[in-house]
Design a protein around this motif. Structure first.
Motif, mmCIF file in Angstrom:
data_model
loop_
_atom_site.group_PDB
_atom_site.id
_atom_site.type_symbol
_atom_site.label_atom_id
_atom_site.label_comp_id
_atom_site.label_asym_id
_atom_site.label_seq_id
_atom_site.Cartn_x
_atom_site.Cartn_y
_atom_site.Cartn_z
ATOM 1 N N ALA A 36 0.840 -1.201 0.000
ATOM 2 C CA ALA A 36 0.000 0.000 0.000
ATOM 3 C C ALA A 36 0.874 1.250 0.000
ATOM 4 C CB ALA A 36 -0.917 -0.004 1.218
ATOM 5 N N TYR A 37 1.935 1.222 0.796
ATOM 6 C CA TYR A 37 2.822 2.380 0.873
ATOM 7 C C TYR A 37 3.442 2.688 -0.494
ATOM 8 C CZ TYR A 37 7.049 5.032 1.790
ATOM 9 O OH TYR A 37 8.048 5.970 1.729
ATOM 10 N N HIS A 38 3.922 1.635 -1.160
ATOM 11 C CA HIS A 38 4.571 1.880 -2.443
ATOM 12 C C HIS A 38 3.576 2.221 -3.554
ATOM 13 C CE1 HIS A 38 8.617 1.311 -1.202
ATOM 14 N NE2 HIS A 38 8.362 0.137 -0.660
ATOM 15 N N MET A 39 2.336 1.774 -3.410
ATOM 16 C CA MET A 39 1.323 2.164 -4.393
ATOM 17 C C MET A 39 0.910 3.616 -4.201
ATOM 18 S SD MET A 39 0.563 -0.080 -6.589
ATOM 19 C CE MET A 39 -0.934 0.592 -7.325
ATOM 20 N N GLN A 40 0.704 4.000 -2.940
ATOM 21 C CA GLN A 40 0.077 5.298 -2.686
ATOM 22 C C GLN A 40 1.079 6.412 -2.413
ATOM 23 O OE1 GLN A 40 -2.250 4.142 0.637
ATOM 24 N NE2 GLN A 40 -3.938 3.359 -0.602
ATOM 25 N N LYS A 41 2.124 6.097 -1.674
ATOM 26 C CA LYS A 41 2.989 7.168 -1.208
ATOM 27 C C LYS A 41 4.264 7.287 -2.028
ATOM 28 C CE LYS A 41 0.128 8.417 1.832
ATOM 29 N NZ LYS A 41 -0.041 8.058 3.230
ATOM 30 N N SER A 42 5.060 6.229 -2.110
ATOM 31 C CA SER A 42 6.347 6.380 -2.788
ATOM 32 C C SER A 42 6.196 6.267 -4.292
ATOM 33 C CB SER A 42 7.336 5.330 -2.285
ATOM 34 O OG SER A 42 7.103 4.108 -2.941
ATOM 35 N N LEU A 43 5.046 5.794 -4.766
ATOM 36 C CA LEU A 43 4.763 5.628 -6.194
ATOM 37 C C LEU A 43 5.741 4.687 -6.892
ATOM 38 C CD1 LEU A 43 3.628 9.100 -7.536
ATOM 39 C CD2 LEU A 43 2.309 7.291 -6.495
ATOM 40 N N ASN A 44 6.391 3.832 -6.126
ATOM 41 C CA ASN A 44 7.273 2.836 -6.731
ATOM 42 C C ASN A 44 6.418 1.617 -7.095
ATOM 43 O OD1 ASN A 44 9.297 1.112 -7.469
ATOM 44 N ND2 ASN A 44 10.592 1.546 -5.702
ATOM 45 N N TRP A 45 5.658 1.748 -8.182
ATOM 46 C CA TRP A 45 4.709 0.699 -8.536
ATOM 47 C C TRP A 45 5.417 -0.584 -8.948
ATOM 48 C CZ3 TRP A 45 -0.121 3.074 -11.467
ATOM 49 C CH2 TRP A 45 -0.766 3.943 -10.583
ATOM 50 N N GLY A 46 6.614 -0.449 -9.475
ATOM 51 C CA GLY A 46 7.374 -1.641 -9.839
ATOM 52 C C GLY A 46 7.624 -2.524 -8.628
ATOM 53 N N LEU A 47 8.037 -1.884 -7.533
ATOM 54 C CA LEU A 47 8.311 -2.638 -6.307
ATOM 55 C C LEU A 47 7.018 -3.209 -5.732
ATOM 56 C CD1 LEU A 47 10.197 -3.592 -4.148
ATOM 57 C CD2 LEU A 47 10.199 -1.325 -3.135
ATOM 58 N N ALA A 48 5.954 -2.390 -5.735
ATOM 59 C CA ALA A 48 4.666 -2.879 -5.241
ATOM 60 C C ALA A 48 4.210 -4.076 -6.074
ATOM 61 C CB ALA A 48 3.620 -1.763 -5.294
ATOM 62 N N ALA A 49 4.407 -3.981 -7.400
ATOM 63 C CA ALA A 49 4.004 -5.075 -8.284
ATOM 64 C C ALA A 49 4.819 -6.330 -7.999
ATOM 65 C CB ALA A 49 4.173 -4.663 -9.741
ATOM 66 N N ALA A 50 6.117 -6.150 -7.742
ATOM 67 C CA ALA A 50 6.953 -7.305 -7.437
ATOM 68 C C ALA A 50 6.478 -7.994 -6.158
ATOM 69 C CB ALA A 50 8.416 -6.877 -7.301
ATOM 70 N N MET A 51 6.147 -7.191 -5.151
ATOM 71 C CA MET A 51 5.654 -7.779 -3.897
ATOM 72 C C MET A 51 4.325 -8.479 -4.128
ATOM 73 S SD MET A 51 6.333 -4.863 -1.117
ATOM 74 C CE MET A 51 7.938 -4.215 -0.833
ATOM 75 N N GLY A 52 3.452 -7.837 -4.914
ATOM 76 C CA GLY A 52 2.170 -8.457 -5.235
ATOM 77 C C GLY A 52 2.374 -9.781 -5.946
ATOM 78 N N SER A 53 3.332 -9.822 -6.864
ATOM 79 C CA SER A 53 3.592 -11.060 -7.597
ATOM 80 C C SER A 53 4.072 -12.159 -6.666
ATOM 81 C CB SER A 53 4.644 -10.818 -8.687
ATOM 82 O OG SER A 53 4.243 -9.774 -9.510
ATOM 83 N N ILE A 54 4.925 -11.772 -5.714
ATOM 84 C CA ILE A 54 5.423 -12.780 -4.770
ATOM 85 C C ILE A 54 4.269 -13.321 -3.924
ATOM 86 C CG2 ILE A 54 6.960 -13.182 -2.802
ATOM 87 C CD1 ILE A 54 8.856 -11.122 -3.977
ATOM 88 N N LEU A 55 3.392 -12.410 -3.480
ATOM 89 C CA LEU A 55 2.221 -12.849 -2.702
ATOM 90 C C LEU A 55 1.361 -13.810 -3.521
ATOM 91 C CD1 LEU A 55 0.820 -9.717 -0.834
ATOM 92 C CD2 LEU A 55 1.611 -11.842 0.165
ATOM 93 N N LEU A 56 1.158 -13.445 -4.791
ATOM 94 C CA LEU A 56 0.348 -14.286 -5.671
ATOM 95 C C LEU A 56 0.983 -15.664 -5.811
ATOM 96 C CD1 LEU A 56 -2.086 -14.308 -7.652
ATOM 97 C CD2 LEU A 56 -0.479 -13.681 -9.433
ATOM 98 N N ALA A 57 2.298 -15.668 -6.008
ATOM 99 C CA ALA A 57 3.004 -16.937 -6.140
ATOM 100 C C ALA A 57 2.872 -17.766 -4.872
ATOM 101 C CB ALA A 57 4.476 -16.671 -6.459
ATOM 102 N N ALA A 58 2.955 -17.097 -3.718
ATOM 103 C CA ALA A 58 2.842 -17.820 -2.445
ATOM 104 C C ALA A 58 1.474 -18.478 -2.323
ATOM 105 C CB ALA A 58 3.070 -16.848 -1.282
ATOM 106 N N ILE A 59 0.445 -17.751 -2.740
ATOM 107 C CA ILE A 59 -0.909 -18.296 -2.629
ATOM 108 C C ILE A 59 -1.098 -19.463 -3.588
ATOM 109 C CG2 ILE A 59 -3.325 -17.762 -3.100
ATOM 110 C CD1 ILE A 59 -2.673 -14.968 -1.870
ATOM 111 N N LEU A 60 -0.570 -19.310 -4.816
ATOM 112 C CA LEU A 60 -0.673 -20.408 -5.782
ATOM 113 C C LEU A 60 0.049 -21.642 -5.267
ATOM 114 C CD1 LEU A 60 -0.267 -18.585 -9.199
ATOM 115 C CD2 LEU A 60 -2.337 -19.523 -8.171
ATOM 116 N N LEU A 61 1.206 -21.416 -4.656
ATOM 117 C CA LEU A 61 1.978 -22.519 -4.105
ATOM 118 C C LEU A 61 1.187 -23.240 -3.020
ATOM 119 C CD1 LEU A 61 4.922 -23.779 -4.042
ATOM 120 C CD2 LEU A 61 5.268 -22.368 -2.031
ATOM 121 N N LEU A 62 0.551 -22.445 -2.189
ATOM 122 C CA LEU A 62 -0.262 -22.995 -1.113
ATOM 123 C C LEU A 62 -1.402 -23.829 -1.663
ATOM 124 C CD1 LEU A 62 0.146 -22.159 1.880
ATOM 125 C CD2 LEU A 62 -2.012 -20.969 1.638
ATOM 126 N N TYR A 63 -2.026 -23.286 -2.697
ATOM 127 C CA TYR A 63 -3.145 -23.953 -3.344
ATOM 128 C C TYR A 63 -2.686 -25.300 -3.904
ATOM 129 C CZ TYR A 63 -7.450 -24.085 -6.112
ATOM 130 O OH TYR A 63 -8.650 -24.414 -6.637
#
Lengths: 420, 360
Positions: free
Chosen positions: A378-405
């Protein structure tokens, strides 16, 4: 045999003279089109609200083409520089020409990108770009150094090495406390700037603890709901659902009032003499606060699937087991519990997945050691505007959930899961 | 029943459409609470040419960037922090404005000349100055009372917990001031690794006593309830509690860090023409001074300050406002004006370090 008319040459025809094969294909195609039409709305929905955004997120997390587009000759000049000698004039003039040719807004954006590689680029480019139009040339090195003495610093030029490729894993590395050095080797970031690994670990830990706590608390409640007479269980169900329908923020604030240092719980404990005034418990604005509040908020996600599964288990099974000589405990463990596994699985996966991306609760009650990775996204999306980093974290979260599944599917089987 | 519902719907749509045609509406995103209330009273209630919809947002350019990049802009004007004012203008999220359209001061100075701080670019329209400042509740400390920023970092002399925010802005500057760095030297020191180390060493002294907050109302609650002995807060929140609610808060006017607040026009704003008219109105000295009737944030225009001084008691309930202004002449020499360019360069790396420090 001879009287029988010979089969007509060529394909079989239908009554109206069209070959049967074509006619069949035509009607099949029509059916398919009709089916396609019916699913097109959900399909479009899926494409626009799911596949495209997620694709966009994945692309953003590795995309690094922008700097190549805005500063092409600078990158070219950088490639031909030996990196050992002092930065040559060709590098300076390439940069000046690129900036002169580029759109002002693009320069702003590219300086933001460059600042990720080395802090300082942003103000350096900004200050220079403002004065660059006035430079006459043909030699620019001294002019630039006159504008800002940092231009003589080789480090800034060397940092281009991190940005020259069109795709980068820099954001992913950043998300796990690693970075590139100027030769694009992967190294650890300085000790005091390491933040993300702790947060990843904590996010997993919190999600895990919350899931287990939810399971332990929900199981008896769901059991009661499923076995009590309708009249009482309906009332209980309302007690479960009421908080579920109440605003998230209201529930969080209620917990704050209860658990803070001068809150209801501490006041009661002090008043009753169990605690002395100096030893008030710190239950809020820390790790504990996050766990307590998240558990309470996510309880219904566990109770409901458990309840729906338990409801389908005939009470006669338990009676039969006891009839056959099992003690109530044994009957419960051997007969009842195994049948609730689909509900346990569904509840756990649901709670874990929701918990892993939580951010509003940790933001409000987490204090210094209860913040999770979701807060950083949320911080990188809204405040620092580093969307690349936010996207990378989102991708890792997505991967973690898929792995769990996937793990769940391997261990318990996804067909087994019952959501209710 | 069905028909009547349809009709009602149709009528209301037509009514809404005609209403919007009759009166221009401008959508302004701001921070909400007492701050937006003061803007409403000073700017939109006094603006006769159109209607303003105030939208609450929580800062940051994420939403604006999403709107501009997707081409679906719904906000016209946004109230932004100094760093966002610069980033947004650099990256083309805001419109550059013709500076000559704004109303000059009574003495003939153009708006930009009338500002107490140099405008960083042509996108910004002056709003206010606000500050991060330490405060405590009367009666918290017996004997000597805290008077300097160093006292905030001194838990031996002034025991008790400290409320600080979850991001590094201002607190790095304050730590260095408390460590004896001169105000003029703060950003030079901060530009070196050793300087940042020095700030964090100072922060370590209050680490075990720190309670972190992230929303502006929180520090008041923390101090009011006795959860912390002293806290940093936005000066306007403290002032509002003292001036309007009679709270017994004492502000330590030393080592505060002043931040600019600007209004900007979003690129591709749907009601750009009306929005410009509103910006001209809102940035005029009378309106700037008018805002201070309702909140103790300092206007950016010098001429507005003169109006307020002459009009004391200026606050709407008949109290004096000047002693609550963060940019009054008496406290300016003891204040740091936040350097947004420094934060644009080093903000990310310091934030990471600060987050790591909080988590440890």
């Amino acid at each position: 045999m001879t009287t029988q008319t010979a089969l007509p040459e060529g394909p079989i025809l239908t009554a109206d003279g069209i070959p049967l094969k074509d006619s069949l294909q035509k009607s099949l195609r029509q059916n398919k089109l009709r089916a396609m039409f019916l699913v097109s709305t959900p399909l479009l929905f899926l494409v626009f609200l799911f596949i495209i955004p997620i694709g966009n997120m994945l692309t953003r997390s590795v995309d690094d083409t922008f700097i190549n587009r805005v500063l092409p000759s600078t990158i070219e000049a950088f490639e031909s520089w030996d990196k050992v000698s002092e930065p040559p004039e060709s590098l300076y003039s390439a940069f000046v020409n690129d900036v002169k040719a580029a759109d002002k807004v693009d320069i702003g954006k590219v300086s933001t990108r460059m600042n990720y590689a080395k802090p300082g680029w942003k103000s350096l480019v900004k200050r220079t770009a403002r004065k660059i139009k006035k430079l006459k040339g043909p030699e620019y090195k001294d002019d630039l150094i006159k504008i800002d003495k940092r231009w003589a610093d080789k480090e800034f030029w060397l940092s281009l090495g991190i940005m020259k490729d069109k795709a980068t894993f820099g954001y992913f590395l950043n998300a796990v406390d690693k970075t590139y050095d100027f030769d694009k080797n992967i190294i650890d970031v300085e000790e005091e700037r390491k933040v993300y690994n702790t947060l990843w670990y904590r996010t997993l830990l919190v999600s895990f603890i919350v899931t287990i706590a939810c399971l332990i608390l929900s199981y008896p409640v769901a059991y009661l709901l499923a076995t009590l007479p309708m009249r009482i269980s309906n009332l209980l169900m309302i007690c479960v659902l009421m908080p579920f329908w109440t605003s998230l923020l209201v529930r969080i604030v209620a917990w704050m009032i209860m658990l803070q240092q001068n809150g209801v719980v501490n006041d009661t404990l002090v008043a009753s003499g169990i605690l002395s005034d100096e030893n008030r418990l710190a239950m809020m604005y820390n790790f504990n606060g996050t766990i307590i509040v998240m558990t309470q908020i996510l309880l219904p996600f566990m109770i409901l699937p458990l309840y729906s599964v338990m409801k389908t288990i005939p009470p006669t099974y338990m009676k039969a087991a006891q009839n056959l000589g099992a003690t109530p405990t044994l009957a419960f463990i051997r007969v009842y519990m195994p049948q609730t596994i689909p509900g346990i699985g569904a509840g756990c996966i649901l709670v874990f997945i929701v918990a892993i991306g939580y951010y509003i609760t940790p933001e409000l009650v987490g204090g210094k050691d209860g913040r999770l990775i979701g807060n950083m996204v949320a911080y990188h999306m809204q405040k620092s505007l580093n969307w690349g980093l936010a996207a990378a974290m989102g991708s890792i979260l997505l991967a973690a959930i898929l792995l769990l599944y996937w793990l769940y599917d391997r261990i318990i089987g996804i067909d087994n899961m019952k959501m209710g | 029943m069905k028909i009547s519902m349809k009709q009602t719907l149709l009528v209301s749509i037509v009514a809404a459409a005609t209403a919007s045609a009759a009166q221009a509406e401008v959508n302004v995103a701001s921070w909400g609470g007492a701050y937006t209330a003061s803007q409403q009273k000073a700017y939109s209630d006094t603006w006769k040419e159109g209607k303003v919809n105030w939208i609450n947002y929580n800062g940051g350019l994420g939403e604006v960037k999403t709107q501009v990049e997707s081409g679906a802009v719904t906000w016209d004007i946004v109230d932004v922090l100094p760093s966002d004012a610069r980033i947004g203008c650099d990256e083309g999220l805001f419109e550059e404005l013709d500076r000559s359209m704004f109303i000059p001061a009574a003495n003939g100075d153009s708006m930009d000349e009338d500002l107490m701080v140099e405008a960083p670019n042509d996108c910004v329209v002056p709003q206010i100055w606000w500050s991060y400042v330490p405060f405590y509740q009367e009666g918290t400390f017996s004997g000597a009372q805290p008077t300097t920023i160093a006292d905030f970092f001194n838990v031996k002399k002034f025991p008790g917990k400290r409320g600080i925010h979850t991001w590094p802005n201002a607190i790095i500057e304050m730590a260095l001031l408390a460590d004896g760095v001169a105000i003029k030297e703060v950003y030079n020191v901060m530009s070196t690794d050793a300087g940042i180390d020095r700030a964090f060493e100072m922060l370590d002294k209050i680490k075990d006593h720190a309670v972190f907050w992230s929303s502006g109302a929180k520090p008041l609650e923390l101090v009011q309830s006795g959860e912390v002995a002293m806290s940093l807060a936005y000066n306007g929140r403290i002032g509002a509690a003292v001036l309007s609610e009679g709270a017994k808060f004492v502000t330590v006017w030393d080592g505060q860090v002043l931040e600019e607040e600007w209004l900007v026009l979003v690129k591709g704003a749907p009601n750009a023409e009306e929005a410009k008219k509103f910006l001209i109105h809102a940035s005029a000295p009378e309106q700037q001074a008018g805002q201070a009737r309702y909140i103790n944030y300092g206007p950016m225009r010098k001429s507005a300050f003169e109006i307020m001084k002459a009009g004391e008691p200026w606050f709407h309930n008949g109290k004096n406002i000047m002693e609550h202004m963060p940019n009054r002449p008496e406290v300016m020499p003891r204040s740091v004006v936040a350097n947004a360019d420094w934060w644009a360069d080093y903000g990310d790396s310091v934030s990471e370090r600060y987050t790591a420090w909080m988590a440890k």
